[in-house]
Design an enzyme around this catalytic site. Structure first.
Site, PDB file in Angstrom:
ATOM      1  N   GLN A 261     -13.583  31.692  10.834  1.00 31.34           N
ATOM      2  CA  GLN A 261     -13.033  31.441  12.023  1.00 31.34           C
ATOM      3  C   GLN A 261     -11.281  31.585  11.706  1.00 31.34           C
ATOM      4  OE1 GLN A 261     -14.903  27.735  12.694  1.00 31.34           O
ATOM      5  NE2 GLN A 261     -15.520  28.458  14.766  1.00 31.34           N
ATOM      6  N   ASP A 293     -10.142  24.493  23.261  1.00 27.88           N
ATOM      7  CA  ASP A 293     -10.686  24.098  22.051  1.00 27.88           C
ATOM      8  C   ASP A 293      -9.725  23.696  21.089  1.00 27.88           C
ATOM      9  OD1 ASP A 293     -13.175  23.726  20.408  1.00 27.88           O
ATOM     10  OD2 ASP A 293     -12.529  25.422  19.521  1.00 27.88           O
ATOM     11  N   GLU A 335      -9.368  19.291  24.253  1.00 26.82           N
ATOM     12  CA  GLU A 335     -10.045  18.826  23.197  1.00 26.82           C
ATOM     13  C   GLU A 335      -9.138  18.363  21.992  1.00 26.82           C
ATOM     14  OE1 GLU A 335     -12.807  18.771  19.769  1.00 26.82           O
ATOM     15  OE2 GLU A 335     -11.646  20.569  20.101  1.00 26.82           O
ATOM     16  N   ASP A 405     -20.458  17.316  19.008  1.00 27.13           N
ATOM     17  CA  ASP A 405     -19.846  17.210  17.575  1.00 27.13           C
ATOM     18  C   ASP A 405     -20.319  15.895  17.043  1.00 27.13           C
ATOM     19  OD1 ASP A 405     -18.617  19.563  17.441  1.00 27.13           O
ATOM     20  OD2 ASP A 405     -16.984  18.891  18.442  1.00 27.13           O
ATOM     21  N   ARG A 529     -24.548  18.638  12.727  1.00 28.99           N
ATOM     22  CA  ARG A 529     -24.410  18.575  14.136  1.00 28.99           C
ATOM     23  C   ARG A 529     -25.615  19.143  14.886  1.00 28.99           C
ATOM     24  NH1 ARG A 529     -18.536  20.955  14.895  1.00 28.99           N
ATOM     25  NH2 ARG A 529     -19.645  22.402  13.570  1.00 28.99           N
TER      26      ARG A 529
END
Ligand code: GLC
Length: 658
Positions: A261, A293, A335, A405, A529
C-alpha cells in the site's frame, strides 16, 4: 427518501452556521431550481474557502495555475453527476441533517461474507428490513491485487467493481434499489494510499517521474531514516517500518500500512485533483456517505508522527468543500481511530467547524465499553468522556461496539494514573482478559500486532466471542451463555441510545462466533482481524423462530430495541448526551433529552452481581412526574419501594420521561 429534520429548528440554529446550512439557505432563497444555476451558487458560496484551503497547502506563487485547473475541473465534475442524484442532492439540502435522525440504523458487512456478491446482497434486503437496518457500510468492492489486499483496502481502482462481486451494472442496480427502499449506502474512499498495482504505481515502477511524484519516493534511505525516527508502526508484526525498497525503480517508497500500500503524496496538487475526480466517480455510483479511510495519515512531516497534522485537516476540508459544490447531498465519515481530543478535530475547528466531516467513528466510547466489561467498572468511561470536547451541532457519531478492525487500547495514560492504575499493567490485563491468558475470563479473543518494542497490542475477536458466548457454548455453561447474551444486548443498546448512527457488524445481531477459517488461507493467515469477519450464518437465521436459541434471543432483543429507537424522537442526535454519576462504580447512567422536554435515562450494570442505585436524583430529573416511569426495554413501569433501584447483572433500563 424524505427524512424530517430530527432536531427542532430552534436548537439547530443556535449552532455556528456551516457551509451546508448556508447552501440550504441559499437554495431556499432562490426560486431558481435549475441545477446548473444552483451549482454556480454553491461554487460562489464555497469559493473563498476553497481558495484559502488550497493555498494553505500549495504555495500561491508556485501553484496558481493548478488552482485555475481546479476551478475548471469542478463544473466538469458536476456535469458527470447523474440527474437522479442531482435531484436527490437538492432534496437532501432541504431535509437537513438526515444523518442525525433516530430512524437511521446501520450495518457493516463484507459483501462476499454476507451473501456472496452484490446481487446476493440485494436479495437479502428483506432481512435487513426485518431487523430494521436502513444504512449499509459495504466494505471495499473495487479491484485489488490477487492474494493479500488488506480486504480490498489496497485498491487497484477507485471505481471498477472487482468481478468477484459482480459488475458495475450490479452495483448501480443495487444502489438504485437502496434508494427506492430508503437504505443509505456508505462506501470507503481509500484516500491515503493505492495498491502497488494501481496504474500510477505501475508507471512509477517503470521509471515515469511524473507518477513517482504521486507517491513519496526516495533515491536512497537517507530521508526515510529521518522519518522513521518519529513514525510509529501500524502493522509491526507483518509490515515493520514505513518504507519499502522497490527494485524495479531502485527507489524507496513510503508504505505506512502494508508494503503493498503506497502512500499518496498530497504535497503534489495534481494528486489532490486526480483523487477528487476519483471521489466524484465513486459517489456518482449512488453513495450517500463516504468513509474517508485512514484520513489521519494524509499529510507527512519529518520529525512528527505524521498523523492528525493541521495540513491533513485542511486537505480533508478542501475535499469536503469541493465535493459539497459538486454533490452536496453526500456526507463524509472520518475514520480516525485516534485520541478523543484528536477525533473531535475531524468535525472541523474554527473556520472549518462543521465543514470537514459530518460523521466520525466514536472510537473512544467503543474502547471504553470494552474496558468497562473487563473491569466491571465504569470510572474510566466517566473520566474519559468528561475529557471529550463537545462536537459541532451539525455533526454526529457512528456508535459501534466493534468493527472489521482490531480493538485498540487507546486510553489516556494520565486518566489511568488518576484511577491508581499503571497504564502498562492495565493494558496487559486487558490483553490477558480478552486474549485467553486468564482462565477465569469468558473471552476468547486473540492478540493483534503485538509490538515488543512498545509493549502495545490490540485485540481481535467477534463481539459474541469476546463477550463469552463461544466459551459458554463450548463448556455448555448456561450461566456464562446467559451472561454473554445480556452483555451483547446491553453493549449494542448503549450504542443505539448514545446519539448518532449505530453500526452493527453483520453477524453480531445473531451472536456469531469467531471464524478460524482464515488460518487456512495464505492471503489472510497473517492478519487475525479475519477472525472477527465471519460468514453470515443464513442457516442459523432460518432458525430464529426457536426462541430458546441464544442467537434468537439476541436477534429479537436487538430488533425490538431498534424499533423502540426509531419510534422515539428523543433518540435523534441533538448533541444532548449527559452522563450522571451514581456513586456506584459498576453503573453507567446517561440521559438523552430534547427541547420538547422528552427524556431518556439509560441505566446499565457492568457487574456480574446485581447492583443498586439511589433514585432521589432521578425523581428530580422529572422521571416520576407522572407516576413510576416506564422502562422502554421491558415495556413495564419500574417500581421503587425503598428509594433504591435494583439493576440486575448486565441489565439495561431505558427510562422514559414523557
Ligand atoms: C483503515 C481500515 C483498515 C485498513 C487500513 C488501511 O484503518 O479500517 O481495515 O487496514 O485503513 O487501509
Amino acid at each position: 427518501m424524505a427524512q424530517s429534520h430530527p432536531c427542532p429548528p430552534k436548537n439547530s440554529w443556535k449552532s455556528k452556521m456551516n457551509q451546508a446550512k448556508l447552501h440550504r439557505l441559499v437554495s431556499d432563497q432562490f426560486r431558481e431550481k435549475d441545477s446548473n444555476a444552483l451549482f454556480d451558487l454553491r461554487l460562489t458560496t464555497n469559493l473563498s474557502l476553497i481558495q484559502h484551503l488550497f493555498f494553505s497547502l500549495y504555495a500561491e506563487e508556485e501553484h496558481s495555475e493548478a488552482f485555475k485547473k481546479l476551478l475548471n475541473q469542478l463544473p466538469k465534475l458536476f456535469a458527470t453527476r447523474p440527474d437522479a442524484l442531482k435531484k436527490q442532492d437538492v432534496q437532501r439540502l432541504k431535509d437537513g441533517n438526515w444523518y442525525q435522525s433516530q430512524k437511521i440504523m446501520g450495518m457493516q458487512l463484507y459483501v462476499e461474507h454476507f451473501n456472496k456478491d452484490l446481487k446476493g446482497l440485494q436479495h437479502k434486503i428483506p432481512y435487513l428490513k426485518e431487523l430494521g437496518i436502513n444504512f449499509v457500510h459495504m466494505m471495499p468492492i473495487t479491484t485489488r491485487p490477487k492474494g493479500e489486499s488488506d480486504g480490498g483496502y489496497a485498491v487497484n481502482s477507485y471505481h471498477e467493481v472487482d468481478k468477484k462481486y459482480g459488475t458495475k451494472e450490479d452495483l448501480l442496480e443495487l444502489t438504485s434499489e437502496f434508494r427506492k427502499q430508503g437504505i443509505f449506502l456508505m462506501l470507503d474512499f481509500v484516500v491515503n494510499h493505492t495498491s502497488n498495482e494501481f496504474s500510477w504505481a505501475k508507471k512509477a515502477m517503470k521509471g515515469d517521474k511524473k507518477y513517482q511524484g504521486y507517491y513519496y519516493t526516495f533515491e536512497d534511505d537517507t530521508i526515510p531514516k529521518e522519518y522513521e525516527k518519529t513514525l510509529p508502526e501500524v502493522f509491526p508484526e507483518t509490515s515493520p517500518g514505513n518504507f519499502t525498497h522497490i527494485p524495479e525503480m531502485n527507489k524507496w517508497v513510503m508504505t505506512v500500512f502494508n508494503t503493498y500500500q503506497w502512500d499518496l503524496n498530497y504535497t503534489n496538487p495534481e494528486v489532490f485533483m486526480e483523487m477528487l475526480a476519483n471521489l466524484v466517480k465513486l459517489v456518482n455510483m449512488g453513495v450517500d456517505v463516504v468513509r474517508f479511510d485512514a484520513l489521519a495519515f494524509l499529510w507527512k512531516k519529518i520529525g512528527t508522527i505524521s498523523q492528525n497534522l493541521p495540513e491533513a485537516h485542511n486537505l480533508i476540508a478542501l475535499f469536503r468543500m469541493c465535493l459539497q459544490v459538486v454533490a452536496p447531498g453526500v456526507v463524509l465519515l472520518a475514520e480516525a481511530i485516534v485520541a478523543p481530543t484528536d477525533i473531535i478535530k475531524y468535525f472541523g475547528e474554527d473556520q472549518k467547524e462543521g465543514n470537514e466531516c459530518e460523521i466520525a467513528y466514536n472510537a473512544s466510547l467503543m474502547a471504553l465499553l470494552w474496558n468497562s466489561i473487563a473491569t466491571k467498572k465504569t470510572q474510566l468511561l466517566y473520566k474519559s468522556w468528561a475529557h471529550v470536547p463537545p462536537k459541532p451541532k451539525d455533526c454526529t457519531w457512528i456508535n459501534y461496539i466493534r468493527c472489521h478492525d482490531d480493538i485498540g487500547l487507546g486510553y489516556e495514560n494520565n486518566l489511568l494514573y488518576e484511577l491508581g492504575l499503571n497504564p502498562e499493567m492495565h493494558r496487559k490485563f486487558l490483553l490477558d482478559y480478552y486474549c485467553q491468558r486468564l482462565d477465569w475470563s469468558p473471552a476468547t479473543g486473540q492478540v493483534f500486532m503485538y509490538n515488543p518494542k512498545t509493549g502495545d497490542g490490540r485485540i481481535t475477536g467477534s463481539a459474541a466471542s469476546l463477550l463469552g458466548l463461544e466459551k459458554g457454548l463450548a463448556q455448555n455453561d448456561p450461566e456464562m451463555i446467559e451472561g454473554s447474551i445480556a452483555k451483547i444486548i446491553m453493549l449494542h443498546g448503549i450504542t443505539f441510545a448514545f446519539g448518532g448512527i449505530p453500526l452493527i457488524y453483520a453477524g453480531d445481531e445473531i451472536g456469531t462466533l469467531n471464524d478460524y477459517s482464515y488460518l487456512k488461507d495464505k492471503s489472510k493467515k497473517n492478519d487475525s482481524r479475519w477472525l472477527n469477519r465471519p460468514m453470515q450464518d443464513w442457516d442459523m437465521i432460518a432458525k430464529l423462530d426457536d426462541e430458546k436459541r441464544p442467537q434468537a434471543k439476541i436477534f429479537h432483543a436487538l430488533q425490538k430495541l431498534i424499533r423502540i429507537r426509531k419510534e422515539n424522537p428523543v433518540f435523534a442526535d441533538c448533541n444532548d448526551v449527559q452522563l450522571y454519576h451514581t456513586g456506584n462504580d459498576h453503573i453507567l447512567v446517561f440521559e438523552r433529552s430534547n427541547s420538547k422536554k422528552e427524556g431518556l435515562l439509560v441505566i446499565c450494570n457492568f457487574d456480574e452481581n446485581p447492583q443498586v442505585i439511589e433514585t432521589s436524583w432521578v425523581k428530580k430529573l422529572g422521571y416520576f412526574a407522572q407516576g413510576d416511569p416506564k422502562d422502554l426495554v421491558s415495556n413495564k413501569k419500574i417500581e421503587i419501594n425503598s428509594g433504591l433501584l435494583e439493576v440486575l447483572p448486565y441489565q439495561m433500563f431505558w427510562l422514559q420521561r414523557a
